[in-house]
Scaffold this active site. Structure first.
Site: not given
Ligand code: GLU
Length: 509
Positions: A266-267
């Site tokens: 994920s970011k």
């Protein structure tokens, strides 16, 4: 399948930065299209207006351009199957939603948000913690299946907001094939009556994607594994719209996993560990927040693409370094993996290092120029090119070219005096003083002349190399790194050598 019939699409939603998983999907589309002489289409899926973000569409185009994987057809590139932006195709979807109602495969649902919330509350049990609008519950709700035709028409005539939902059949077993995952069987009893058309008249992703894949004559759908649960629903739509024989082949790509191998990357993982997850810097126009990209971190696009290709695919040989053209010719679906691909930032940097070594020093000088300027170095292209040639094998990312070579272009800010002191005594001090007095004899652009001068005086003084060479390096560079000391001296010249040695001697007094 005929080559000209190969048509693939990358269908991002313009909701923010472009995650590297998205770029990989675009890349596999591109490689497959190029390998097979087909067409690569970019379709903007912007029907969810609540998630739409200004500027995100242009940013997607910019990212693909930077990566060198531009589409053949898109809102920007044109093509015979447009419009390529779903918000420009609104009427098309309505027509198909109404056709499904006519055929008895879909229905109007008038339930208000409060009614839906009440339904969830009423039917929540331990066994069914999040009840869905499905074949069991639809009979309890306010829709054209439970209301009379007259009531339904009346509500529509009064402009009562409604959605159109698919009437998913009970207990039907669907069979379909994914090229990577093989034959899949799915019972419709677990599929809910998903919304096809929302109350703002916009289609949901499901309806829009299926309709567009059909109308744009898409032959293969490449997308992330996270879309696999939606596939039974899409297969039903293909069937009910009477298009099943035109259905594309499905290719669900493996997930890109966190460095730990546990869960999807994920970011936030990038933010926490300090590596980029987006292709390019993304500035959220709503908050002003900037999320870093691979480009601005100093990756070469060819290295970024090479690294992405290897996340979920391999040529089946030992070869790891590929140019884009080499990827096009080597790419095949049989070699796409089923299991998730672990992202490793150190490995990503290694790919970049390998591609830096393949890039000419002059090109690197042009690419790294902004980083040099940020560091206050405005030297000409010739000098930067020469300097980069001396240090590039030590570099992973473009800004490393600056940190590794800055001392060639400006005096070091700080000198690691402690490193010098370990080798320091009066004799060495006198050596340097005397040596400075002899520099007239040195041909300053010739490393061999510098070497001759230092070694000559060392021999005369009975000093060993170790006593002099490390201090000299630290005086010129600032620390214990860099290429050959005499190459450095020849690059910076007499004046700079004198200045740096004098400055160090003053500090060591
Ligand atoms: N718009 C979807 C996304 O944002 C595309 C999924 C698909 O390729 O069907 O990922």
């Amino acid at each position: 399948m005929n080559q000209e019939n190969i048509r693939v699409r990358f269908a991002p939603s313009p909701t923010g930065g472009l995650h590297l998983g998205g770029v990989r999907t675009a890349l596999f589309n591109y490689l497959f299209a190029r390998h097979n002489g087909g067409k690569f289409i970019l379709r903007i899926e912007d029907t969810d207006r609540s998630r739409y973000v200004e500027g995100a569409e242009q940013y997607i185009f910019d990212c693909l351009k930077w990566c060198g994987i531009e589409p053949d057809e898109s809102a920007l590139h044109g093509g015979g199957y447009g419009p390529y932006r779903q918000s420009d195709r609104k009427e098309i979807y309505l027509k198909y939603a109404l056709e499904l109602i006519d055929k008895g495969y879909a229905y109007y649902a008038f339930d208000t948000p409060e009614e839906l919330a009440a339904m969830r509350e009423r039917f929540t049990t331990k066994e069914n913690p999040s009840p869905k609008y499905d074949q069991r519950l639809r009979e309890q709700m306010r829709n054209s299946l439970t209301l009379s035709a007259q009531e339904t028409q009346g509500l529509i005539a009064e402009n009562t907001p409604y959605v159109i939902r698919l009437k998913v059949p009970e207990n039907e077993v669907l069979h379909f094939t994914d090229i990577i995952r093989g034959d899949i069987e799915h019972n419709t009893s677990t599929v809910d009556d998903k919304v096809l058309l929302k109350n703002d008249g916009m289609p949901t992703y499901h309806l829009a994607a299926v309709v567009d894949d059909y109308l744009m004559k898409i032959s293969h759908v490449f997308r992330g594994e996270e879309w696999l649960p939606s596939l039974p629903f899409h297969v039903l739509l293909w069937k009910y719209l009477g298009w099943k024989k035109n259905m594309p082949q499905w290719v669900h790509l493996p997930l890109i996993l966190k460095p730990s191998g546990k869960g999807k990357l994920s970011k936030r993982d990038g933010e926490q560990a300090g590596f980029p997850v987006f292709a390019m810097d993304w500035k959220d126009p709503r908050t002003g927040e900037i999320t870093n990209g691979f480009k601005e971190r100093g990756f070469l696009p060819e290295a970024f693409i090479n690294m992405l290709a290897m996340l979920g695919w391999s040529a089946g040989t030992e070869q790891e370094i590929f140019s884009l053209d080499e990827l096009v010719s080597a790419f095949s679906l049989e070699k796409v993996h089923k299991g998730g691909a672990r992202f490793d930032f150190e490995k990503a940097k290694w790919y970049n290092q390998q591609h830096l070594l393949k890039t000419s020093d002059r090109t690197l000088a042009q690419l790294a120029k902004p980083w040099f300027e940020k560091d206050g170095i405005y030297s000409g292209e010739e000098d930067l090119t020469k300097g980069i040639g001396m240090i590039k094998e030590r570099c992973h990312l473009l800004p490393d070219l600056v940190t590794q070579s800055a001392f060639l272009f400006k005096h070091p800010g700080e000198i690691d005096l402690d490193a010098i002191k370990k080798k320091w005594d009066n004799q060495v001090y006198r050596f340097f003083e005397e040596w400075l007095g002899q520099l007239d004899a040195v041909n300053e652009s010739d490393p061999a002349s510098w070497e001759h001068s230092v070694h000559g005086l060392m021999a005369a003084k009975g000093l060993k190399g170790g006593a002099v060479m490390l201090p000299l390096r630290v005086m010129l560079v600032g620390g214990k790194f860099g290429p050959g000391v005499f190459d450095i001296a020849a690059f910076i010249g007499k004046e700079a050598v004198t200045y740096r040695v004098q400055k160090a001697l003053a500090a060591l007094k």
